[in-house]
Design an enzyme around this catalytic site. Structure first.
Site, mmCIF file in Angstrom:
data_model
loop_
_atom_site.group_PDB
_atom_site.id
_atom_site.type_symbol
_atom_site.label_atom_id
_atom_site.label_comp_id
_atom_site.label_asym_id
_atom_site.label_seq_id
_atom_site.Cartn_x
_atom_site.Cartn_y
_atom_site.Cartn_z
ATOM 1 N N ARG A 59 0.823 -1.206 0.000
ATOM 2 C CA ARG A 59 0.000 0.000 0.000
ATOM 3 C C ARG A 59 0.857 1.254 0.000
ATOM 4 O O ARG A 59 2.021 1.230 0.334
ATOM 5 C CB ARG A 59 -0.930 0.023 1.229
ATOM 6 N N LYS A 206 -8.224 -2.947 1.297
ATOM 7 C CA LYS A 206 -8.145 -2.152 2.506
ATOM 8 C C LYS A 206 -8.903 -0.829 2.339
ATOM 9 O O LYS A 206 -9.270 -0.188 3.316
ATOM 10 C CB LYS A 206 -6.684 -1.894 2.878
ATOM 11 N N HIS A 225 -9.743 -4.481 12.781
ATOM 12 C CA HIS A 225 -8.686 -5.061 11.946
ATOM 13 C C HIS A 225 -8.227 -6.342 12.633
ATOM 14 O O HIS A 225 -7.239 -6.352 13.368
ATOM 15 C CB HIS A 225 -7.525 -4.073 11.796
ATOM 16 N N SER A 244 -0.365 -5.702 9.839
ATOM 17 C CA SER A 244 0.092 -6.620 8.798
ATOM 18 C C SER A 244 1.324 -7.419 9.230
ATOM 19 O O SER A 244 2.280 -6.862 9.764
ATOM 20 C CB SER A 244 0.433 -5.813 7.556
ATOM 21 N N LYS A 248 -2.337 -12.616 11.877
ATOM 22 C CA LYS A 248 -3.803 -12.775 11.833
ATOM 23 C C LYS A 248 -4.208 -13.958 10.947
ATOM 24 O O LYS A 248 -4.959 -14.832 11.354
ATOM 25 C CB LYS A 248 -4.487 -11.508 11.281
ATOM 26 N N THR A 249 -3.684 -13.957 9.719
ATOM 27 C CA THR A 249 -4.072 -14.995 8.758
ATOM 28 C C THR A 249 -3.532 -16.356 9.195
ATOM 29 O O THR A 249 -4.265 -17.344 9.254
ATOM 30 C CB THR A 249 -3.553 -14.630 7.353
ATOM 31 N N ASP A 263 -9.067 -11.093 8.282
ATOM 32 C CA ASP A 263 -8.530 -9.725 8.322
ATOM 33 C C ASP A 263 -9.466 -8.589 8.768
ATOM 34 O O ASP A 263 -9.008 -7.640 9.376
ATOM 35 C CB ASP A 263 -7.986 -9.374 6.941
ATOM 36 N N ARG A 327 2.109 -12.478 -1.984
ATOM 37 C CA ARG A 327 0.764 -12.773 -1.458
ATOM 38 C C ARG A 327 0.037 -13.798 -2.296
ATOM 39 O O ARG A 327 0.330 -13.984 -3.481
ATOM 40 C CB ARG A 327 -0.086 -11.494 -1.517
#
Ligand SMILES: Nc1ncnc2c1ncn2[C@@H]1O[C@H](COP(=O)(O)OP(=O)(O)O)[C@@H](O)[C@H]1O
Ligand SMILES: C=C(OP(=O)(O)O)C(=O)O
Ligand SMILES: [Mn+2]
Length: 538
Positions: A59, A206, A225, A244, A248-249, A263, A327
């Site tokens: 990003r 996002k 988030h 990030s 989380k994932t 997410d 990714r």
């Protein structure tokens, strides 16, 4: 499918509209020989297409703008010199210019239009129309957002429109007072997003998250988030907050649990619900043995980004030469154990466990701390973690940061609003909070996924509640001294240093950073009252 009219968006001369393409069509379009540059998709040994996203592999927060108008001026949490954030104001005049640029880019050509939902809850979901000129961008949003049924597509009326003009540039950006040729702009009033000069798919994903973060808390819904999962009966929800790269994932994808989402979630009076229809996993160093579910999700219909693939289609997941932020996006049903199979939708009841994931690059935080309600508020607002390389432009090594609510880049309202909504929901469900360090300790290495998974298991099974504990000085954290399946030598971070005074020096420095960061919340009594729950540098 009904024909759509893009002239109402000022997009004219369209030669062909590929509306809600199937995966078959997307595959053909991505891999066709006439594709050029970053349009090119290459099929790989896992029968998954890989694309390169060009200069932008993460990003670009410095290029994020929100239109400041009558409606947004008093609600949006704008960046200020005293407290900088990524909500840069844009005038209505400049918005008109950048929107025009995007429209011009999208005129007179073949386009892909994808209609999808953001939000699993019918009452509060946003119907989003993505207008893009690159096939794989249509694939990305097809993977990441919630696919409407045939029935829902018939009368699909978008609440929000995204114009992705990744091939355009804002040449006169300096004149317009913008940061660069790249622009990611939101108009909260007209409900539109314009993307110029970046191909990174994460801006769309996002971007819509940022919009949910604006609209939902104003309706009394927590917007978070975090990833989320529940037990095999679809109950006992846990949420995992984290910036990030904090896990989380990885950690929500757990063979013993049903995945709700990896997410972005809301928490309303009915419980926790996913905003998305897919997952976006990091694949750098991906290991089939340690993360089999994510590895197995990489199959036909998934989409790889910026991964190194040789001419024969062989993948090298360890190669970081393009970016560390490699990714894969995949529809959530590429994971076998998902909540929607039991609960009908990607949702679960109110969370009972709230886990804050922090990748501490200083090696100070214990791998798990049991938080008091006051510490919960303090550490949520502080959002301490390290930004890991790659997800944002300019970040090339783990960089300690305070990212309010573990997602400052996506907050459109003041952080205290998110804390307020979360705490309300937690109090109602009696949820408990834990701070889990998935980063470094005194060994100089990252805490292993195995140990972190053991910690998460102990939290979710309740074993942590009966474990013997001790207090860590300065931070006053209560930590377990033993947990099943976890190396006991790491539970007190001081034990991981050859010389424990080294921990003390670093801890003092970190405590001071916390105090300095928290000053911005002490302008009112509620904020001042929380200072006592933070660390003391002594
Ligand atoms: N202890 C740990 N816990 C979680 N992830 C870890 C840990 N150590 C290393 N990792 C790696 O860190 C990355 C976490 O990324 P991911 O789960 O995608 O984070 P997020 O979803 O929060 O962005 C993965 O590449 C994972 O392999
Ligand atoms: C995709 C992103 O983050 P995460 O790693 O949290 O999915 C992002 O920040 O662009
Ligand atoms: Mn993730």
């Amino acid at each position: 499918m009904a024909n759509i009219d893009l002239t109402k968006y000022g997009i004219t001369g369209t030669t062909e509209i590929v509306h809600n393409p199937s995966y078959e069509v997307l595959f053909e379009e991505e891999t066709k020989a006439s594709n050029e540059g970053y349009e090119v998709g290459q099929n790989t040994e896992l029968d998954t297409v890989n694309v390169m996203t060009g200069v932008f592999t993460g990003r670009s927060p410095k290029d994020k703008y929100i239109v400041m108008d009558e409606n947004s001026k008093d609600t949006v949490w704008w960046t200020t010199d005293a407290y900088k954030n990524d909500n840069h104001p844009m005038t209505e005049e400049t918005w008109a210019v950048v929107k025009d640029l995007a429209k011009k880019e999208l005129c007179n050509k073949k386009l892909y239009v994808v209609d999808a939902f953001c939000g699993a809850n019918k009452d509060t979901r946003m119907a989003v129309r993505f207008i893009v000129e690159v096939a794989w961008q249509a694939h990305f949003v097809t993977n990441m957002f919630i696919k409407p049924s045939e029935e829902e597509l018939k009368d699909f009326e978008p609440d929000f429109v995204v114009y992705n003009a990744s091939k355009a540039k804002v040449e006169n950006y300096a004149e317009l007072g913008l940061n660069s040729e790249t622009c990611v702009a939101f108009n909260i009033t007209s409900k539109e997003q314009v993307i110029i000069n970046t191909w990174y798919g994460g801006e769309m994903k996002k971007g819509m998250f940022s919009m949910m973060n604006y609209y939902l808390p104003l309706k009394g819904i927590a917007s978070m988030h975090c990833s989320a999962n529940c037990d095999m009966e679809g109950k006992h929800t846990a949420v995992f907050f984290g910036l990030s790269g904090t896990g989380k994932t990885t950690l929500s994808t757990d063979p013993k649990r049903l995945l709700i989402g990896d997410d972005e979630h809301g928490w309303d009076d009915n419980g926790v619900f996913n905003f998305e229809g897919g997952c976006y996993a990091k694949v750098i160093g991906l290991d089939k043995e340690s993360e089999p579910d994510i590895y197995n999700a990489i199959r036909r219909d998934a989409l790889l980004e910026n991964v190194t693939v040789d001419a024969a289609g062989k993948i090298d997941f360890d190669d970081k030469s393009v970016t560390e932020n490699t990714r894969v996006s995949y529809p959530i049903d590429h994971i076998e154990k998902i909540a929607s199979k039991v609960n009908g939708v990607s949702a679960g009841p109110a969370a009972e466990n709230v886990i804050f994931l922090s990748a501490d690059a200083f090696g100070v935080l214990p791998p798990v701390s049991i938080l008091t309600p006051e510490q919960t508020k303090y550490y949520f607002l502080s959002g301490f973690t390290a930004k890991l390389a790659g997800t944002e432009r300019g970040i090339t090594e783990p960089t300690p940061t305070f990212s309010a609510c573990f997602g400052q880049a996506f907050l459109e309202l003041h952080p205290t609003k998110y804390a307020e909504e979360l705490v309300k929901k937690m109090e109602k469900s009696g949820a408990k909070a834990y701070l889990v360090n998935t980063g470094w300790n005194g060994t100089g290495k990252r805490i292993t996924i195995k140990d972190t998974r053991g910690i998460i298991d102990a939290i979710l099974s309740g074993d942590i509640k009966t474990a013997p504990t001790k207090k860590i000085p300065m931070f006053n954290f209560e930590v377990p001294t033993e947990l099943p399946g976890v190396d006991p030598a790491i539970l007190d971070p001081r034990d991981t240093y050859a010389d424990p005074t080294e921990w003390e020096t670093k801890a003092k420095d970190l405590a001071e950073r916390f105090q300095k960061n928290f000053q911005k919340y002490t302008t009112n009594d509620a904020g001042k009252a929380l200072v006592a729950a933070g660390p003391k540098a002594e």
